[in-house]
Write an enzyme that holds these catalytic residues in place. Structure first.
Site, short mmCIF file in Angstrom:
data_model
loop_
_atom_site.label_atom_id
_atom_site.label_comp_id
_atom_site.label_asym_id
_atom_site.label_seq_id
_atom_site.Cartn_x
_atom_site.Cartn_y
_atom_site.Cartn_z
N GLY A 1 0.83 -1.20 0.00
CA GLY A 1 0.00 0.00 0.00
C GLY A 1 0.86 1.24 0.00
O GLY A 1 2.05 1.20 -0.33
N CYS A 2 0.28 2.37 0.37
CA CYS A 2 1.00 3.64 0.39
C CYS A 2 2.25 3.55 1.25
O CYS A 2 2.20 3.14 2.41
CB CYS A 2 0.07 4.74 0.92
SG CYS A 2 0.87 6.36 1.06
N PHE A 3 3.39 3.96 0.68
CA PHE A 3 4.64 3.83 1.44
C PHE A 3 4.70 4.76 2.65
O PHE A 3 5.53 4.59 3.53
CB PHE A 3 5.88 4.00 0.56
CG PHE A 3 5.87 5.13 -0.44
CD1 PHE A 3 5.16 6.30 -0.23
CD2 PHE A 3 6.58 5.00 -1.63
CE1 PHE A 3 5.17 7.33 -1.16
CE2 PHE A 3 6.60 6.03 -2.57
CZ PHE A 3 5.89 7.20 -2.33
#
Length: 276
Positions: free
Chosen positions: A104-106
């Site tokens: 997912g979003c880092f």
């Protein structure tokens, strides 16, 4: 940190030449540069530039490097939080190794690993695609093949790869192959990128253990792939949880609520299976 006139012009020149700057951002920067170079009042021109960037800055819709520049213009840039890329390297191969995880979003993948003992550095970036040195905008479109990921350098005398793998499964949703939590798109799919045969075996065994456990109702879709080129993300994205704590905590809270509910269902499923 607020820019001097000389530093402002240097930043503007660099952003104009930066391939990751959007065309409309570049047009505003060129307009300001040309005006100042032809004798316009510097302060008035920069105020006009700041006003033109402000609406999109307030919606977090500037490209990362222009966002950094805008924060410097208004004096809100925290130079002490600028990521020191020199620390992100293996200096002793005998006792240091790398791990790469996409989940997912880092923004939400850094803190859980960075705060573990034995972690030397966690770098946000893009990997798994063919395009060299992609920008955030290019990856966001979802057609480059890249995913947002974190590259971790760790001290093997203090923390083992198995421990990192165990943590990875705890903070991701292995049943979602089109994103993670509120982040949708192929650039957010969960992938473990292994560096060598030992990592591959550990990752495969961990994945099989989860499949066999019956903890999840849906199939386990997390991929295990060989590591490829890892391209660092722009400075704005590095250690985001430190730079934008309020925004990060809101995203983290939503993510944790989903995981708590998912883990509760998993525990109940395992208990029900055991009792029957």
């Amino acid at each position: 940190m607020k820019l001097s006139q000389e530093n402002t012009m240097t930043e503007i020149y660099n952003l104009i030449l930066n391939s990751k700057t959007r065309d409309w951002e570049r047009s505003l920067l060129l307009e300001a540069k040309d005006a100042i170079e032809t004798g316009a009042n510097y302060n008035e021109t920069i105020a006009k530039l700041e006003a033109a960037l402000r609406p999109l800055a307030s919606r977090n819709n500037l490209t990362p490097d222009v966002t950094d520049f805008y924060q410097k213009l208004i004096g809100e840039y925290q130079s002490e939080l600028e990521y020191d890329s020199s620390k992100h390297q293996v200096t002793d191969p005998r006792y240091q190794s790398r791990a790469v995880f996409a989940g997912g979003c880092f923004w939400c993948m850094v803190e859980p690993f960075e705060e573990r003992p034995g972690i030397i550095s966690v770098l946000s970036g893009y990997t798994g695609g063919e395009l060299e040195n992609p920008s955030y905008d290019q990856v966001l479109v979802g057609n480059t093949g890249h995913v947002e990921a974190v590259e971790i350098i760790f001290d093997t005398r203090i923390v083992q790869y198995q421990e990192l793998i165990d943590l990875y499964w705890q903070i991701t949703d292995p049943t979602d192959d089109f994103g993670q939590f509120q982040d949708r798109g192929t650039q957010y799919r969960p992938i473990i990128f292994v560096q060598d045969e030992e990592q591959r075996q550990i990752a495969e065994a961990a994945k099989q253990k989860i499949i066999d456990s019956g903890y999840y109702k849906k199939p386990i879709v997390t991929e295990i792939r060989w590591a490829s080129a890892f391209w660092p993300a722009e400075n704005y994205h590095q250690e985001f949880y430190k730079k934008q704590p309020k925004r990060y905590k809101a995203i983290k809270r939503s993510r944790q609520q989903f995981l708590t509910y998912q883990h509760l269902k998993g525990n109940l499923r395992k208990a029900f299976t055991k009792n029957n």
